[in-house]
Enzyme design. Structure first.
Site, PDB file in Angstrom:
ATOM      1  N   ARG A 138      67.012  48.307  62.934  1.00 23.08           N
ATOM      2  CA  ARG A 138      68.075  48.454  61.919  1.00 23.08           C
ATOM      3  C   ARG A 138      67.749  49.592  60.963  1.00 23.08           C
ATOM      4  NH1 ARG A 138      68.264  43.500  58.515  1.00 23.08           N
ATOM      5  NH2 ARG A 138      66.285  42.836  59.412  1.00 23.08           N
TER       6      ARG A 138
ATOM      7  N   TYR B 147      63.393  48.470  73.449  1.00 31.05           N
ATOM      8  CA  TYR B 147      64.758  48.038  73.182  1.00 31.05           C
ATOM      9  C   TYR B 147      65.761  49.034  73.757  1.00 31.05           C
ATOM     10  CZ  TYR B 147      62.518  45.348  69.379  1.00 31.05           C
ATOM     11  OH  TYR B 147      61.730  44.505  68.641  1.00 31.05           O
TER      12      TYR B 147
ATOM     13  N   ASP C  18      72.938  46.351  59.731  1.00 34.77           N
ATOM     14  CA  ASP C  18      73.471  46.049  61.055  1.00 34.77           C
ATOM     15  C   ASP C  18      74.904  45.547  60.925  1.00 34.77           C
ATOM     16  OD1 ASP C  18      73.366  43.338  60.331  1.00 34.77           O
ATOM     17  OD2 ASP C  18      71.556  42.932  61.484  1.00 34.77           O
TER      18      ASP C  18
ATOM     19  N   ASP D  57      66.604  39.012  65.715  1.00 33.28           N
ATOM     20  CA  ASP D  57      67.757  38.705  64.874  1.00 33.28           C
ATOM     21  C   ASP D  57      68.824  37.998  65.700  1.00 33.28           C
ATOM     22  OD1 ASP D  57      66.605  39.864  62.667  1.00 33.28           O
ATOM     23  OD2 ASP D  57      67.618  41.791  62.906  1.00 33.28           O
TER      24      ASP D  57
END
Length: 295
Positions: free
Chosen positions: A182, A68, A82, A40
């Site tokens: 998310r 992540y 988000d 993203d």
């Protein structure tokens, strides 16, 4: 033109994955550049690109594990799950205990059923979900099975606000491809009764390619280098070295006898170290699925 291989980019914030591909095409002086899974725009970190024959790897690298670091904010929902979305329901999260946050993360670890965000690229009746969401239409997205190998809460911080406290959660997450971080933020907030969304995301690893090997676009502009194709294959797949007759057969797209490295994909190499193909083992034979060196 840059030799074939893989480029590991440290994607900057506010760039789309397509933006990075377009910039890399100019730096590599070739149109033959693709990515192995998008990030993203708000996210940073590892974006794996294929150059030249390396683009043939990309479809096989997308089905791998990813890691992540993330920050989740509890106490506010958004329509995109988000920080880039429209604010939704606000709830005072001051009563949420640290231990409840950790228990909630543990409940979202393992093989779980996850509904993708409304603003996602999932197709419903032939249309991207985010296009429907932008037009105000809520679509029903089917839950998908994903695997969260690790959802480790590293810090829980209280953020005071006139309307009631937020709780910010720093976490380390390792998961299967197709997992939406998310959605983890959304689902953790929902489980704790206060809602939540993702405020920061950095991808630190895609399969064997980790952030220590990533280079910024500025660094690539100064000196453009790629992981050579043979090295990229050897780091991502089991390696099988063929004899000259097997090399010839595989280069023509023909079958050879199966190996002993599992179903694959397996990297097939010539005796001189040249990567020839990726193959899968079937009962009684091995079959090339990608050929890099044609006969």
């Amino acid at each position: 033109m840059t030799d074939s291989g893989v480029v590991i980019v440290d994607k900057p914030a506010d760039w789309t994955s397509h933006d990075v591909v377009a910039r890399t095409r100019r730096l590599a002086r070739t149109r033959k550049v693709g990515h192995a899974g998008t990030l993203d725009p708000m996210a940073t970190g590892v974006l794996v690109l294929g150059i030249g024959k390396g683009t043939k790897l990309l479809g096989h690298l997308t089905l791998t594990e990813k890691a992540y670091t993330a920050t989740l904010r509890l106490g506010l929902t958004t329509n995109t799950d988000d920080a880039e979305g429209e604010p939704g329901v606000r709830t005072d999260a001051s009563a949420v205990a640290d231990e409840a946050v950790r228990d909630g993360a543990a409940a979202l670890t393992g093989t779980i059923s996850q509904v993708p965000p409304q603003f996602s690229a999932i197709k419903v009746d032939g249309r991207r979900a985010y296009k429907s969401a932008r037009s105000g239409e809520e679509v029903e997205l089917a839950a998908r099975e994903v695997t969260v190998a690790e959802f480790a809460v590293e810090d829980v911080r209280r953020v005071d606000d006139p309307e009631g406290a937020f709780v910010d959660v720093d976490a380390r997450i390792t998961c299967s491809s197709g997992t939406y971080i998310r959605a983890l933020a959304r689902d953790l907030g929902a489980a704790l009764g206060v809602g939540g969304h993702l405020t920061a995301l950095r991808r630190t690893r895609v399969g064997p390619y980790d952030i220590s090997r990533a280079r910024t676009l500025e660094q690539l502009a100064d000196e453009f280098t790629a992981v050579p194709l043979a090295e990229a294959v050897a780091s991502a797949f089991p390696v099988r070295v063929l004899d000259s007759d097997e090399v010839r057969r595989i280069a023509h797209g023909n079958r050879i006898s199966p190996g002993e490295l599992g179903p694959g994909p397996v990297g097939l190499f010539a005796p001189d170290g040249t990567v020839v193909a990726l193959a899968e083992d079937r009962p009684g034979y091995a079959k090339p699925i990608v050929v890099f060196e044609a006969a």
